[in-house]
Design an enzyme around this catalytic site. Structure first.
Site, PDB file in Angstrom:
ATOM      1  N   LYS A 129      38.977  45.839  31.528  1.00  0.00           N
ATOM      2  CA  LYS A 129      37.954  46.664  32.186  1.00  0.00           C
ATOM      3  C   LYS A 129      37.985  48.020  31.505  1.00  0.00           C
ATOM      4  O   LYS A 129      38.157  49.066  32.122  1.00  0.00           O
ATOM      5  CB  LYS A 129      38.267  46.750  33.698  1.00  0.00           C
ATOM      6  CG  LYS A 129      37.234  47.460  34.542  1.00  0.00           C
ATOM      7  CD  LYS A 129      35.923  46.718  34.702  1.00  0.00           C
ATOM      8  CE  LYS A 129      34.913  47.554  35.464  1.00  0.00           C
ATOM      9  NZ  LYS A 129      33.559  46.935  35.487  1.00  0.00           N
ATOM     10  N   ASP A 137      42.160  31.649  40.032  1.00  0.00           N
ATOM     11  CA  ASP A 137      41.679  30.938  41.225  1.00  0.00           C
ATOM     12  C   ASP A 137      40.236  30.490  41.011  1.00  0.00           C
ATOM     13  O   ASP A 137      39.855  29.385  41.394  1.00  0.00           O
ATOM     14  CB  ASP A 137      41.729  31.850  42.465  1.00  0.00           C
ATOM     15  CG  ASP A 137      42.993  31.624  43.296  1.00  0.00           C
ATOM     16  OD1 ASP A 137      44.026  31.239  42.704  1.00  0.00           O
ATOM     17  OD2 ASP A 137      42.948  31.833  44.523  1.00  0.00           O
TER      18      ASP A 137
HETATM   19 MG    MG Z   1      46.873  33.846  42.967  1.00  0.00          MG
END
Ligand code: MG
Ligand code: IPM
Length: 358
Positions: free
Chosen positions: A189, A249
């Site tokens: 970022k 995730d």
């Molecule tokens: Mg995690």
């Protein structure tokens, strides 16, 4: 080959029992594997009042590798922070210096329509996230919650990396790409955060040693979007601890079930901790319905990365692919009308496939 087994909490013990069936088979075939089991997480808090008791830590440090189940549960969320299961895992990662976290995300052909995304978007996906695991805002100081001069509560965490921390995980990223399709995407970022400007600078310096790898850079918000827009563009992603936590995730859901994904966390000497990327799933614990494949695939990574037994790793991965192709399904990956296997029946199916292919 000394493996420490840390089943942990929730579904951890159930899925660990299935990975142990695979180990038992290899032992029966004559492999010199020794295992020892220890408590970690909430299970350890209940007995020792500590999520990482010293005996457990010493066992892990002395082992060639650690096979880890899962930790945590709602009953522990109100404990003081140092007693929480997650802290045990973070301390273990730090104590073993497990800075390189490899999180592959692969879509099995037979499951391409289990993803919440369209089949044509995810079919054939095979990518890997290399996440830095012992630095960043997870460990940076100062941290905490204090009251300022105006009497307002202030929460503070610190995002920090030194160049050596970035360098060593960058090497892992490039080397993973070399063994795959030769493409590395570094995620940062840098438009806002200085810490990640340094990340980008150092990754570019390391790149000079890997002329055979195509390096690209992506801002993390764009990466989150590209992962669901066109995930096939990725081969290997290398990123910091916090961004890697979130993106891994997200990547897991491309594959249809978080119950299928293993991970490896390694230090410089190749010692590692191997764990499913899913959590302890307290809502389904004790019912015998959890999917043991992520745990079994974590064992495969353990053979590959820490024990340097590519042959055993390949056999386990092949057996898992075979049972999936044969239509074996635990509840999380079954479609309406498909027969559902228990945790233990799925483990038995993998062992049967391994025996067949010996
Ligand atoms: Mg995690
Ligand atoms: C993970 C988990 C952990 C993390 C938690 C349990 C501390 O989310 O392994 O991704 O944030 O690293």
């Amino acid at each position: 080959m000394n493996i420490a087994l840390l089943p942990g909490d929730g579904i951890g013990p159930e899925i660990m029992a299935e990975a142990e069936k695979v180990i038992d088979l290899f032992v029966a075939e004559g492999e010199p594997i020794k295992t020892q089991t220890a408590l970690v997480g909430g299970a350890a808090v209940e007995v020792y009042d500590d999520p990482l008791p010293d005996d457990t830590l010493q066992l892990c440090l002395a082992s060639s590798a650690v096979l880890f189940g899962a930790i945590g549960g709602p009953q522990y969320d109100t404990l003081p922070r140092p007693k929480r299961p997650e802290r045990g895992l973070l301390r273990l990662r730090k104590a073993m210096d497990l800075f390189a976290n490899l999180r592959p995300a692969k879509v099995y052909d037979a499951l391409a329509d289990s993803s919440t995304l369209k089949k044509e978007v995810v079919a054939g996906l095979d990518m890997m996230i290399v996440r830095e695991l012992t630095g960043d805002i997870y460990f940076g100081e100062p941290r905490g919650i204090h009251t300022n001069e105006q009497g307002l509560r202030v929460g503070v965490n610190t995002m920090t990396y030194d160049e050596n921390e970035i360098k060593r995980v960058a090497h892992w990223g490039f080397q993973a790409a070399q063994k795959r399709r030769g493409m590395l995407c570094s995620v940062d970022k840098m438009n806002v955060l200085e810490c990640t400007q340094l990340w980008r600078d150092v990754v570019m310096e390391v790149a000079r040693e890997y002329p055979d790898v195509t390096l690209t850079h992506m801002l993390v918000d764009n990466a989150a979007m590209q992962l669901i827009r066109r995930p096939q563009q990725f081969d290997v992603i290398v990123t910091g601890n916090l961004f890697g936590d979130i993106l891994s995730d997200e990547a897991s859901m491309l594959t249809g079930s978080i119950g299928l994904l293993p991970s490896a966390s390694l230090n410089q000497s190749g010692q590692g901790l191997f764990e499913p990327i899913h959590g302890s799933a307290p809502d389904i614990a004790g019912q015998g319905i959890a999917n043991p494949l992520a745990q079994i695939l974590s064992l495969a990574m353990l053979f590959r990365y820490s024990l340097k037994r590519e042959d055993l790793a390949d056999r386990v991965e092949f057996a898992v692919e075979e049972v999936i192709n044969q239509g074996m399904r635990t509840k999380d990956i079954a479609k309406a009308g498909e027969r559902i296997l228990s945790t233990s029946a799925m483990g038995d199916a993998v062992v049967a496939a391994l025996k067949n292919n010996n």
